[in-house]
Design a protein around this motif. Sequence first.
Motif, PDB file in Angstrom:
ATOM      1  N   ARG B   3      -7.960  -6.455   8.400  1.00 58.09           N
ATOM      2  CA  ARG B   3      -6.329  -6.395   7.777  1.00 58.09           C
ATOM      3  C   ARG B   3      -6.340  -6.700   6.499  1.00 58.09           C
ATOM      4  O   ARG B   3      -6.743  -7.808   6.351  1.00 58.09           O
ATOM      5  N   ILE B   4      -6.057  -5.679   5.746  1.00 57.91           N
ATOM      6  CA  ILE B   4      -5.786  -5.970   4.426  1.00 57.91           C
ATOM      7  C   ILE B   4      -4.411  -5.767   3.955  1.00 57.91           C
ATOM      8  O   ILE B   4      -3.670  -4.749   4.173  1.00 57.91           O
ATOM      9  N   GLU B   5      -3.669  -6.883   3.577  1.00 56.09           N
ATOM     10  CA  GLU B   5      -2.170  -6.674   3.263  1.00 56.09           C
ATOM     11  C   GLU B   5      -1.959  -7.289   1.676  1.00 56.09           C
ATOM     12  O   GLU B   5      -2.511  -8.351   1.399  1.00 56.09           O
ATOM     13  N   LYS B   6      -1.204  -6.285   0.776  1.00 57.23           N
ATOM     14  CA  LYS B   6      -1.023  -6.622  -0.362  1.00 57.23           C
ATOM     15  C   LYS B   6      -1.979  -7.215  -1.192  1.00 57.23           C
ATOM     16  O   LYS B   6      -1.945  -8.213  -1.893  1.00 57.23           O
ATOM     17  N   LEU B   7      -3.121  -6.464  -1.237  1.00 61.63           N
ATOM     18  CA  LEU B   7      -4.301  -7.160  -1.990  1.00 61.63           C
ATOM     19  C   LEU B   7      -4.051  -6.475  -3.542  1.00 61.63           C
ATOM     20  O   LEU B   7      -3.750  -5.450  -3.718  1.00 61.63           O
ATOM     21  N   ASN B   8      -4.349  -7.409  -4.369  1.00 62.79           N
ATOM     22  CA  ASN B   8      -4.014  -7.152  -5.734  1.00 62.79           C
ATOM     23  C   ASN B   8      -5.386  -7.950  -6.587  1.00 62.79           C
ATOM     24  O   ASN B   8      -5.857  -8.743  -6.158  1.00 62.79           O
ATOM     25  N   PHE B   9      -5.963  -7.011  -7.440  1.00 63.80           N
ATOM     26  CA  PHE B   9      -7.274  -7.388  -7.950  1.00 63.80           C
ATOM     27  C   PHE B   9      -7.289  -6.886  -9.479  1.00 63.80           C
ATOM     28  O   PHE B   9      -6.773  -5.876  -9.668  1.00 63.80           O
ATOM     29  N   SER B  10      -7.795  -7.693 -10.289  1.00 61.89           N
ATOM     30  CA  SER B  10      -8.027  -7.093 -11.755  1.00 61.89           C
ATOM     31  C   SER B  10      -9.303  -7.576 -12.093  1.00 61.89           C
ATOM     32  O   SER B  10      -9.824  -8.637 -11.996  1.00 61.89           O
ATOM     33  N   ASP B  19      -1.159  -3.915  -4.585  1.00 60.38           N
ATOM     34  CA  ASP B  19      -0.593  -4.176  -3.308  1.00 60.38           C
ATOM     35  C   ASP B  19      -1.405  -3.137  -2.176  1.00 60.38           C
ATOM     36  O   ASP B  19      -0.621  -2.377  -1.590  1.00 60.38           O
ATOM     37  N   VAL B  20      -2.382  -3.161  -2.289  1.00 60.51           N
ATOM     38  CA  VAL B  20      -3.285  -2.317  -0.993  1.00 60.51           C
ATOM     39  C   VAL B  20      -3.194  -2.899   0.316  1.00 60.51           C
ATOM     40  O   VAL B  20      -3.469  -4.019   0.645  1.00 60.51           O
ATOM     41  N   ASP B  21      -2.646  -1.840   1.219  1.00 60.53           N
ATOM     42  CA  ASP B  21      -2.446  -2.120   2.525  1.00 60.53           C
ATOM     43  C   ASP B  21      -3.525  -1.188   3.340  1.00 60.53           C
ATOM     44  O   ASP B  21      -3.757  -0.053   3.169  1.00 60.53           O
ATOM     45  N   LEU B  22      -4.258  -2.171   4.186  1.00 62.20           N
ATOM     46  CA  LEU B  22      -5.426  -1.102   4.759  1.00 62.20           C
ATOM     47  C   LEU B  22      -5.585  -1.845   6.289  1.00 62.20           C
ATOM     48  O   LEU B  22      -5.677  -3.082   5.998  1.00 62.20           O
ATOM     49  N   GLU B  23      -5.929  -1.032   7.257  1.00 57.41           N
ATOM     50  CA  GLU B  23      -6.399  -1.766   8.649  1.00 57.41           C
ATOM     51  C   GLU B  23      -7.444  -0.845   9.236  1.00 57.41           C
ATOM     52  O   GLU B  23      -7.198   0.223   9.067  1.00 57.41           O
ATOM     53  N   VAL B  24      -8.335  -1.607   9.958  1.00 54.47           N
ATOM     54  CA  VAL B  24      -9.438  -0.901  10.471  1.00 54.47           C
ATOM     55  C   VAL B  24      -9.371  -1.548  11.932  1.00 54.47           C
ATOM     56  O   VAL B  24      -9.295  -2.835  12.049  1.00 54.47           O
ATOM     57  N   LYS B  25      -9.306  -0.787  13.020  1.00 58.70           N
ATOM     58  CA  LYS B  25      -9.312  -1.330  14.357  1.00 58.70           C
ATOM     59  C   LYS B  25     -10.599  -0.810  14.779  1.00 58.70           C
ATOM     60  O   LYS B  25     -11.478  -0.287  14.583  1.00 58.70           O
ATOM     61  N   GLU B  26     -10.743  -1.864  15.813  1.00 59.70           N
ATOM     62  CA  GLU B  26     -12.372  -1.806  16.605  1.00 59.70           C
ATOM     63  C   GLU B  26     -12.470  -0.494  17.061  1.00 59.70           C
ATOM     64  O   GLU B  26     -11.823   0.337  17.566  1.00 59.70           O
ATOM     65  N   VAL B 206      -5.660   7.594   1.296  1.00 60.93           N
ATOM     66  CA  VAL B 206      -5.848   8.197   0.193  1.00 60.93           C
ATOM     67  C   VAL B 206      -5.579   7.393  -0.969  1.00 60.93           C
ATOM     68  O   VAL B 206      -4.332   6.805  -1.020  1.00 60.93           O
ATOM     69  N   MET B 207      -6.419   7.059  -1.973  1.00 63.47           N
ATOM     70  CA  MET B 207      -5.951   6.142  -2.894  1.00 63.47           C
ATOM     71  C   MET B 207      -5.898   6.860  -4.385  1.00 63.47           C
ATOM     72  O   MET B 207      -6.910   7.779  -4.477  1.00 63.47           O
ATOM     73  N   GLU B 208      -5.125   6.539  -5.251  1.00 63.70           N
ATOM     74  CA  GLU B 208      -4.856   6.854  -6.464  1.00 63.70           C
ATOM     75  C   GLU B 208      -4.621   5.920  -7.345  1.00 63.70           C
ATOM     76  O   GLU B 208      -3.511   5.073  -7.191  1.00 63.70           O
ATOM     77  N   THR B 209      -5.283   5.799  -8.468  1.00 62.72           N
ATOM     78  CA  THR B 209      -4.978   4.788  -9.458  1.00 62.72           C
ATOM     79  C   THR B 209      -4.512   3.439  -8.884  1.00 62.72           C
ATOM     80  O   THR B 209      -3.632   2.855  -9.322  1.00 62.72           O
ATOM     81  N   GLY B 210      -5.558   2.788  -7.848  1.00 55.96           N
ATOM     82  CA  GLY B 210      -5.482   1.600  -7.576  1.00 55.96           C
ATOM     83  C   GLY B 210      -4.178   1.275  -6.613  1.00 55.96           C
ATOM     84  O   GLY B 210      -3.912   0.166  -6.104  1.00 55.96           O
ATOM     85  N   ARG B 211      -3.795   2.477  -5.940  1.00 49.37           N
ATOM     86  CA  ARG B 211      -2.679   2.507  -4.991  1.00 49.37           C
ATOM     87  C   ARG B 211      -3.023   3.168  -3.648  1.00 49.37           C
ATOM     88  O   ARG B 211      -3.348   4.328  -3.968  1.00 49.37           O
ATOM     89  N   VAL B 212      -2.707   2.698  -2.521  1.00 53.38           N
ATOM     90  CA  VAL B 212      -2.809   3.441  -1.340  1.00 53.38           C
ATOM     91  C   VAL B 212      -1.521   4.692  -1.378  1.00 53.38           C
ATOM     92  O   VAL B 212      -0.256   4.090  -1.396  1.00 53.38           O
ATOM     93  N   VAL B 213      -1.776   5.776  -1.464  1.00 57.99           N
ATOM     94  CA  VAL B 213      -0.586   6.981  -1.700  1.00 57.99           C
ATOM     95  C   VAL B 213      -0.339   7.712  -0.360  1.00 57.99           C
ATOM     96  O   VAL B 213       0.804   8.167  -0.227  1.00 57.99           O
ATOM     97  N   LEU B 214      -1.403   7.544   0.205  1.00 61.10           N
ATOM     98  CA  LEU B 214      -1.161   8.347   1.617  1.00 61.10           C
ATOM     99  C   LEU B 214      -1.997   7.939   2.899  1.00 61.10           C
ATOM    100  O   LEU B 214      -3.016   7.302   2.529  1.00 61.10           O
TER     101      LEU B 214
END
Lengths: 289, 234
Positions: B3-10, B19-26, B206-214
């Motif tokens: 589980r990834i929540e509001k991940l920011n990185f530079s 603010d990348v949110d992403l989840e992978v289920k088993e 779908v990611m575009e320029t550092g953000r999850v857009v879809l």
Amino acid sequence: MAVFLQSLISGILIGGVYALIGIGLTLIFGVMRVINFAHGDILMVGMYLTYILFTFAGIDPFVSVLISFPLMFIFGGFLQKVFINRVLNAVAQNQILLTIGLGLIMSNTVMLIFTSDYKIITTSYSSSTFQLGGGVSVSWPLLISFLITSAITAVLYWFLLKTDTGQAIRATAQDREAAQLMGINVKRMSIIAFGLGSALAGTAGALISPTYYIFPQVGSTFTLKAFVITVLGGMGSVVGATLGGVLIGITESMSAAYISSGWKDVVVFSLFLLVLLLKPSGLMGKSRT
Amino acid sequence: MLRIEKLNFSYGDLKVLWDVDLEVKEGEIVTVVGANGAGKSTTLKNISRLVKPDSGALTFDGQDLSRLPSHRVVELGVVQVPEGRRIFPEMTVMENLRMGSYVKGTRKDRERNVEWVFDLFPRLQERQKQLGGTMSGGEQQMLAIARGLMANPKLLLLDEPSLGLSPLLVKNIFDIITGINRQGVTILLVEQNVYQSLRIAHRAYVMETGRVVLTGGGQELLDNEHVKKAFLGM
């Protein structure tokens, strides 16, 4: 012919010790891409350690390797953990300044304690030789140190090729980030590599102490020698450093015999430049892309 | 599982993840698609802790990854097969595989895992004594995946496994990924080959320029107008 054989044998024997110094430096460079300018000073610390053990505890220089190898390993590991791990991602000149600084601190600390007087370790066999026949004689201390060197090198090769930790050190040297992805603790590998490099340099110091003057500035000669050996063999290549060490040993002793011992460095550096001209990455080096 | 929540990185001053949110289920295959530079690989680097996130939560089975060094992440069973394969060039195929099972606890399964990956990639068995650096791109990719599997992964992160491979091999690799997933390995796949990867994915981002857009199901995104236009040239 006797002169030729004599200098070939002496060259190989001293080359073994050179190889040990070169392998230490190349191992450190391979794993960390840090050029250790304190390498000769670490060797010098090994010499003084041998001197102390000999003078105050009466331990034979060759036997003292059993003590100095682990002590120098710990010393090197400490240097890596406390100082060098911090500059691994820094620019090269900062790493160079750090290792030069560490070397200066070592040589000056030793000078403070022991003064800059030359010390010698005189053993019963320091100048003893035996006849090989055909007018060729072999120095006992050189032969013993060569045998110890060979044994250590053999064990080191086995360690790097066959054990998990040894392979992890090589993996870290070949691709640090990929090694991290294998679950290899690369900082730990760096500590082991610097510890091993220091132990090898310290052991070389112990092995030459029966035949060499011991003084605080002796390190710089060996730092330079270690560079020539490592670059000649190919930076980061353990096989190359082994070859380079023996090659430099033979070249030195041949040129001392056939030209004059004052000219041996000229011959060594000429050979060095020639190899670099023909094969810039060193004998066993791969060009980096 | 992951589980990834509001991940920011530079990278220094350059902000690459927002603010990348992403989840992978088993048991899933989750795909992250996007153009070059969208932040896909950087997201994986954050998960493997090759870099340190600026902020946000990264958890795997409830464990906080953002506080762990990279080797501990591997020990938890989160194993990355990096972009560009990153084979150890001067080690043999067998030595590369051994490094895959370097982590304590996986060494005891070494022989069994070697058999498993040789079964998946018979080519590697023929080449086991060859130096990694002398193999072809396709063989190196197989070795990279095999090396990752040696670590008993619970979650396998695959970064651009099809990059630079011939069309035939690309199809082969995607079949193998599906096969590995059926054997119980959860997969997070990062790809520029949008069509193939969405086809095998249970869910996708779908990611575009550092953000999850879809985000949505694999098939659902294949039918999405924006995806069609931006990535599939339809």
